[in-house]
Design a protein around this motif. Structure first.
Motif, short mmCIF file in Angstrom:
data_model
loop_
_atom_site.label_atom_id
_atom_site.label_comp_id
_atom_site.label_asym_id
_atom_site.label_seq_id
_atom_site.Cartn_x
_atom_site.Cartn_y
_atom_site.Cartn_z
N HIS A 1 22.94 66.76 -11.39
CA HIS A 1 23.47 65.62 -12.13
C HIS A 1 22.66 65.28 -13.37
CE1 HIS A 1 25.37 61.89 -13.14
NE2 HIS A 1 24.20 61.28 -13.12
N HIS B 1 25.32 63.12 -16.45
CA HIS B 1 24.45 61.95 -16.55
C HIS B 1 24.47 61.27 -17.91
CE1 HIS B 1 21.26 59.29 -15.28
NE2 HIS B 1 20.40 59.75 -16.16
N ASP C 1 27.60 61.34 -9.98
CA ASP C 1 28.13 60.02 -10.35
C ASP C 1 29.62 59.99 -10.04
OD1 ASP C 1 25.69 58.99 -11.01
OD2 ASP C 1 26.14 58.62 -13.13
N HIS D 1 26.75 61.52 -20.21
CA HIS D 1 28.12 61.30 -20.68
C HIS D 1 28.27 61.84 -22.11
CE1 HIS D 1 29.24 57.96 -17.57
NE2 HIS D 1 28.23 58.70 -17.12
N ASP E 1 30.62 62.84 -13.68
CA ASP E 1 30.61 61.40 -13.93
C ASP E 1 32.03 60.80 -13.88
OD1 ASP E 1 27.63 60.69 -14.93
OD2 ASP E 1 28.19 62.71 -15.59
N HIS F 1 32.84 58.27 -11.85
CA HIS F 1 32.63 56.81 -11.72
C HIS F 1 33.84 56.07 -11.14
CE1 HIS F 1 28.61 56.54 -13.43
NE2 HIS F 1 28.96 57.51 -14.25
ZN LIG Z 1 27.37 58.65 -15.11
#
Ligand SMILES: [Zn+2]
Length: 300
Positions: free
Chosen positions: A200, A235, A89, A237, A47, A49
């Motif tokens: 994920h 996913h 992500d 976090h 993640d 991002h």
């Molecule tokens: Zn995420």
């Protein structure tokens, strides 16, 4: 086979087929000159991002700064991890071209530092753009039509990276029957070494899951293959370790922002042993009480 970036200085992959499934193999020359610890050490990110705009702040976090920090930390390690695995992500929210262009620039120090990077896809990724911009034709086509999976052979375990991206920017994850069938075939043929599976989406058995829709199907399949020792995912976090029967469940922390106050974000240094794996959490915030937490997983 998707999105597996070799180091810039040398090609470190060989590709061959196991039972009809393509696989990435770290070439022997990559291991030569490395200590065992290097070859069996992995930097686990999830993640990230990353947005096209490096200055973008979401939930009080600059995602670019966080990725730069974890990359610096992974590179500063002696001996360095053999490779970096990213549990999806990768992009900010919609898998935009600009997100992946920035991501590609930010990971360059890993590649010049000799560390290959393997990406799984999350619900905030766009498969086509990630493949086009980040992978840029370096990897073979995926053995699972419409999905992108990676098999990575390493000395003490084989890693399998699954693709649970269903619709970009729609939360739940879906593997699909074809991918599950492919996974079963690969597992039926890879019994000689422990297998670690990365995806994920987190297991989520609720009637309307925000995690993996086929939680029962995946857990049943992995539990039926005793060589599968751990399922790693992002996913949520959220950093946590739990078990499903003999299978270790490792919820990797986000590199980017967290959803809950005090949750750690950062990365995990994973060192494989013949009988298990040692995980060390490296928090972005060095004041977080969980920074440096070590978890020893033992294979059943
Ligand atoms: Zn995420």
């Amino acid at each position: 086979m998707p999105v597996s970036l070799p180091p810039i200085s040398r090609r470190s992959f060989l590709v061959r087929s196991i039972g009809g499934a393509s696989a990435v193999f770290l070439a022997p020359q990559l291991f030569a000159g490395q200590t065992d610890q290097q070859a069996n050490r992995f930097a686990l990110f999830s993640d990230t991002h990353i947005a096209g705009d490096r200055k973008l702040v979401a939930r009080g976090t600059n995602m670019t700064d966080n990725l730069i920090q974890v990359i610096k930390e992974a590179l500063a390690f002696g001996p360095r991890p053999a490779s970096v695995l990213v549990s999806g992500d990768c992009a900010f929210l919609q898998g935009l071209a600009g997100d992946y262009k920035t991501l590609l620039q930010l990971i360059e120090p890993l590649r010049t530092g000799g560390m290959p990077i393997h990406f799984a896809l999350g619900n905030h990724d766009n498969r086509e753009r990630l493949l086009k911009i980040v992978d840029d034709g370096r990897s073979d086509s995926s053995p699972v039509v419409g999905k992108h999976v990676t098999v990575l052979e390493t000395p003490l375990a084989n890693w399998i990276l699954l693709d649970s991206l269903d619709k970009t920017n729609s939360t739940p994850g879906l593997l699909g029957e074809v991918q599950l069938h492919w996974l079963e075939q690969v597992l039926d043929q890879q019994k000689e070494k422990p297998v670690l599976v990365m995806v994920h989406h987190n297991p989520d058995s609720r009637p309307k899951p925000s995690g993996l829709v086929e939680t029962k199907e995946l857990l049943d399949l992995l539990s039926a293959h005793k060589q599968v020792k751990a399922l790693l995912f992002g996913h949520s976090h959220h950093w946590s370790i739990s078990r499903h029967e003999n299978l270790h469940l490792v919820n990797l922390p986000a590199v980017a922002y967290v959803f809950g106050k005090g949750e750690p974000n950062g990365w995990v240094d994973a060192s494989l042993r013949a009988d298990g794996m040692t995980l060390c959490l490296h928090c972005i915030d060095k004041q977080n009480p969980r920074d440096g937490q070590i978890v020893n997983l033992k294979w059943a």
